[in-house]
Write a protein that holds these residues in place. Structure first.
Motif, PDB file in Angstrom:
ATOM      1  N   GLU A 106      -5.141   6.101  -1.597  1.00  0.00           N
ATOM      2  CA  GLU A 106      -6.438   6.524  -1.104  1.00  0.00           C
ATOM      3  C   GLU A 106      -6.961   7.740  -1.861  1.00  0.00           C
ATOM      4  O   GLU A 106      -8.169   7.956  -1.979  1.00  0.00           O
ATOM      5  CB  GLU A 106      -6.271   6.866   0.378  1.00  0.00           C
ATOM      6  N   ALA A 125      -1.679  -4.311   2.052  1.00  0.00           N
ATOM      7  CA  ALA A 125      -0.765  -3.498   2.855  1.00  0.00           C
ATOM      8  C   ALA A 125       0.190  -4.379   3.645  1.00  0.00           C
ATOM      9  O   ALA A 125      -0.207  -5.379   4.225  1.00  0.00           O
ATOM     10  CB  ALA A 125      -1.557  -2.621   3.809  1.00  0.00           C
ATOM     11  N   TYR A 184       3.260  17.089   2.014  1.00  0.00           N
ATOM     12  CA  TYR A 184       2.230  16.423   2.805  1.00  0.00           C
ATOM     13  C   TYR A 184       1.048  17.338   3.093  1.00  0.00           C
ATOM     14  O   TYR A 184      -0.076  16.881   3.286  1.00  0.00           O
ATOM     15  CB  TYR A 184       2.787  15.776   4.072  1.00  0.00           C
ATOM     16  N   LYS A 239      -7.233  15.685   0.260  1.00  0.00           N
ATOM     17  CA  LYS A 239      -8.224  14.891   0.979  1.00  0.00           C
ATOM     18  C   LYS A 239      -9.389  15.803   1.404  1.00  0.00           C
ATOM     19  O   LYS A 239     -10.560  15.454   1.257  1.00  0.00           O
ATOM     20  CB  LYS A 239      -7.552  14.240   2.190  1.00  0.00           C
ATOM     21  N   SER A 259      -2.871  16.270   2.336  1.00  0.00           N
ATOM     22  CA  SER A 259      -3.983  16.456   3.275  1.00  0.00           C
ATOM     23  C   SER A 259      -5.031  17.391   2.681  1.00  0.00           C
ATOM     24  O   SER A 259      -6.232  17.202   2.860  1.00  0.00           O
ATOM     25  CB  SER A 259      -3.484  17.058   4.587  1.00  0.00           C
ATOM     26  N   SER A 299      -9.932   5.404  -5.900  1.00  0.00           N
ATOM     27  CA  SER A 299      -8.911   5.002  -4.937  1.00  0.00           C
ATOM     28  C   SER A 299      -8.506   3.552  -5.200  1.00  0.00           C
ATOM     29  O   SER A 299      -9.292   2.775  -5.729  1.00  0.00           O
ATOM     30  CB  SER A 299      -9.437   5.167  -3.519  1.00  0.00           C
ATOM     31  N   ASP A 349       0.831  -1.202   0.000  1.00  0.00           N
ATOM     32  CA  ASP A 349       0.000   0.000   0.000  1.00  0.00           C
ATOM     33  C   ASP A 349       0.860   1.245   0.000  1.00  0.00           C
ATOM     34  O   ASP A 349       2.065   1.196   0.239  1.00  0.00           O
ATOM     35  CB  ASP A 349      -0.924   0.002   1.228  1.00  0.00           C
ATOM     36  N   ASN A 350       0.202   2.343  -0.275  1.00  0.00           N
ATOM     37  CA  ASN A 350       0.900   3.606  -0.426  1.00  0.00           C
ATOM     38  C   ASN A 350      -0.023   4.701   0.068  1.00  0.00           C
ATOM     39  O   ASN A 350      -1.221   4.648  -0.167  1.00  0.00           O
ATOM     40  CB  ASN A 350       1.196   3.770  -1.921  1.00  0.00           C
ATOM     41  N   SER A 351       0.546   5.675   0.721  1.00  0.00           N
ATOM     42  CA  SER A 351      -0.317   6.689   1.337  1.00  0.00           C
ATOM     43  C   SER A 351      -1.143   7.451   0.308  1.00  0.00           C
ATOM     44  O   SER A 351      -2.132   8.074   0.650  1.00  0.00           O
ATOM     45  CB  SER A 351       0.536   7.674   2.137  1.00  0.00           C
ATOM     46  N   HIS A 352      -0.761   7.390  -0.943  1.00  0.00           N
ATOM     47  CA  HIS A 352      -1.502   8.147  -1.949  1.00  0.00           C
ATOM     48  C   HIS A 352      -2.616   7.356  -2.625  1.00  0.00           C
ATOM     49  O   HIS A 352      -3.463   7.928  -3.274  1.00  0.00           O
ATOM     50  CB  HIS A 352      -0.539   8.667  -3.014  1.00  0.00           C
ATOM     51  N   ASP A 354      10.477  10.674   4.427  1.00  0.00           N
ATOM     52  CA  ASP A 354       9.860  11.643   3.525  1.00  0.00           C
ATOM     53  C   ASP A 354      10.515  11.491   2.148  1.00  0.00           C
ATOM     54  O   ASP A 354      11.739  11.414   2.058  1.00  0.00           O
ATOM     55  CB  ASP A 354      10.100  13.054   4.082  1.00  0.00           C
ATOM     56  N   VAL A 356      -2.719  13.747  10.122  1.00  0.00           N
ATOM     57  CA  VAL A 356      -3.338  13.902   8.806  1.00  0.00           C
ATOM     58  C   VAL A 356      -4.822  14.236   8.931  1.00  0.00           C
ATOM     59  O   VAL A 356      -5.326  15.123   8.237  1.00  0.00           O
ATOM     60  CB  VAL A 356      -3.160  12.621   7.968  1.00  0.00           C
TER      61      VAL A 356
END
Lengths: 355, 355
Positions: free
Chosen positions: A284, A294, B252, B259, B256, A289, A279-282, B77, B226
């Motif tokens: 979503e 994960a 980041y 989102k 956010s 999505s 998985d990747n934080s982006h 990061d 987040v």
DNA sequence: TTGAAAGCGCTAACAG
DNA sequence: CTGTTAGCGCTTTCAA
């Protein structure tokens, strides 16, 4: 500029011997046997001038460097950098520093790096091995250095491994695709014999076989450029008798695949269902999505550190060769669910960690 | 298990002195003065048994560790890990190893880490400084250790800095938004006094002032989760008299913010135009794709390494205090262009690097 | 042109 | 309980 004082300077100053100071500093059995008054005098003086023993000298004398060598495929990959970060923090807390290096999955490079680490007398190793590096790992083991192998390992050599349940993850992901009505499902993976990839393939094939579907698979060369990757995947999708679902073997394959699908102007998930591995934080935030398997990054890191610290502290106790396979988690999002009214992001229940 | 030989073992074996071997190994002025036959004998023997001097002993004797300490905000990061990766590769090629550590922008943590590095006698430092760490950096300089400061710096202390043109990048990005018809533009940034952020703000304000627009700005606390970040941004957008364009101060924050906008069911770029600071490999894949100010990661890394290697090789030559500001590049994508028929991804022409 | 000797700062037998 | 001694493996005067 204040000159750094040595343990002897302090010894002279205090009228005791360097030995005594050393004992006090180490504490332990021998430290107990120093008389209270002397101990206090030493301690408070050292405190007051902020003396710290020179780690290089200690290293030369004892052979212990308090350094861990960590070898990953690519520290700029989010998976490895996330693990690197957590491991680093934990190990610093235990007084260890880390040498990091990236292998690019290149055997020769990994060999050199391991030799460098060894010359530097690192106390332990954390390695995501490249192919063909078995011999070097065995050598380290023979030198009685703790080695934690992670992400992939060699079944034929007895090491301590921290990995994930790759087959299970791929199986669950594939099943999920099947349950959502996709039938011409392909696995896009690396042309690699490494175990993490072959297990993912096995998990995929198991699910496909159970559902009596045809197994489709695209294997791309490692280190293919993003453009070429994308082109290759594009060709595969359009050429191979209408693929309608894809499980990607790694996170960057998924990204290249997404690009290909975008170019092909296909609609996810209507025309094609997508699941990524890792998985990747982006994911979503993509539209739609992206569903993904994960990896439990935190758990992996903690396990690595825990095993390593244990081996490091228990004098000369060799790690038991064992493979810890941590469970994955399928994060279901929009890319794999045709049902239009996708409401809540469902996380599969976590199976418990087998430790 | 073959015992490691020392330079004395070899000396005995060859019937020469350790001194001579050492001279041969170092080469240079003194190395020249060893007679050819002796030199050849030593060299070929050393070659044949694969002898390598023990770096720890060298370190203890000379005070040079061949290790560089690298302090970043967070190695996980993407920006820092990309730089870390390139720097690491280049420095390994020059025979240096790297200690990495992440500060989380915490002053106390940074101090400790710097002290650890110093104890370990690292030969040089690469530091993305936290606030309040000026004194420690000056101390390192006084010890005549090369220090490269990057990403941000302290104007009040004379260090060698490798940064980007933050004001210019923000100015260009804001202008771009203005040119594309956005008028109620906000800058979402960190509540931080660090120079990279204040310069971005300055660049933003300059553009806004030139266009006679109202300056809107949201400053969020560093290390906000987040969820909270997203909530705060949501509130800001809906609350603050209809913002129709946002420049995000970091990657980041952009994520956010995206989102938040998604939750608000606003359409990008119709309802709101978006530009991020610091590009990301995934921004291209978002729907719509996200315009961003790209930092020249490669150039930053090369510059850092180049300066450091130079300082390290030129004996005791102190680095000249100077700030190298590398140009950014605005990658225009869909999120900031209202014109429906967005065809080609336009890259702004790079201004040339001032080196 | 080469080598002997003196440490870098610390630890660990071994005495006392 | 404390101190003496002998290195860890290398570099670097200094002398030969």
């Amino acid at each position: 500029m204040k000159k750094k004082l040595s343990i002897h300077d302090i010894a002279r100053e205090l009228g005791v011997s360097a030995t005594t100071i050393s004992f006090v500093l180490k504490g332990g059995e021998r430290g107990k046997k120093v008389s209270e008054p002397v101990k206090q005098r030493i301690l408070s003086y050292i405190e007051s001038i902020g003396y710290k023993p020179n780690p290089i000298a200690q290293n030369l004398r004892t052979g212990k460097s308090k350094i861990i060598g960590m070898l990953v495929e690519d520290i700029s990959d989010p998976f490895f950098s996330a693990i690197g970060r957590i491991v680093e923090d934990s190990l610093y807390k235990s007084g260890y520093k880390i040498f990091h290096a990236s292998t690019d999955n290149d055997t020769e490079k990994a060999r050199n790096l391991l030799h460098l680490f060894r010359e530097r007398q690192v106390d332990g190793y954390i390695v995501a091995p490249t192919p063909g590096i078995q011999k070097e790992i065995l050598e380290l083991l023979h030198e009685a250095k703790p080695v934690i192998v992670f992400d992939r390992y060699f079944p034929e050599i007895a090491t301590t491994n921290v990995v994930i349940d790759n087959a299970g993850g791929a199986y669950t992901a594939t099943m999920h695709l099947i349950e959502n009505g996709f039938t011409k499902i392909a696995f896009v993976t690396l042309d690699s014999d490494q175990i993490q990839m072959s297990e993912r393939l096995a998990g995929f094939n198991k699910a496909i076989a159970e559902a009596n579907l045809e197994s489709r698979c695209l294997k791309v060369r490692y280190k293919t450029s993003v453009q070429n990757l994308s082109a290759e995947i594009k060709e595969f999708i359009s050429g191979y008798a209408g693929v309608d679902g894809i499980l990607f073997g790694t996170n960057y394959l998924a990204v290249s695949g997404l690009k290909a699908i975008q170019d092909l102007q296909m609609i996810i998930p209507n025309d094609i269902g997508i699941v990524g591995f890792d998985d990747n934080s982006h994911f979503e935030l993509f539209t739609p999505s992206i569903t993904a398997v994960a990896q439990p990054v935190e758990q992996i890191s903690k396990k690595i550190v825990q095993l390593l610290i244990k081996a490091l502290s228990e004098n000369d106790t060799v790690l038991t060769a064992k493979t810890y396979a941590l469970p994955t988690e399928l994060i279901v999002r929009e890319s794999s669910v045709r049902n239009a009214t996708f409401a809540v992001k469902t996380n599969m229940s976590k199976s418990e960690t087998k430790l």
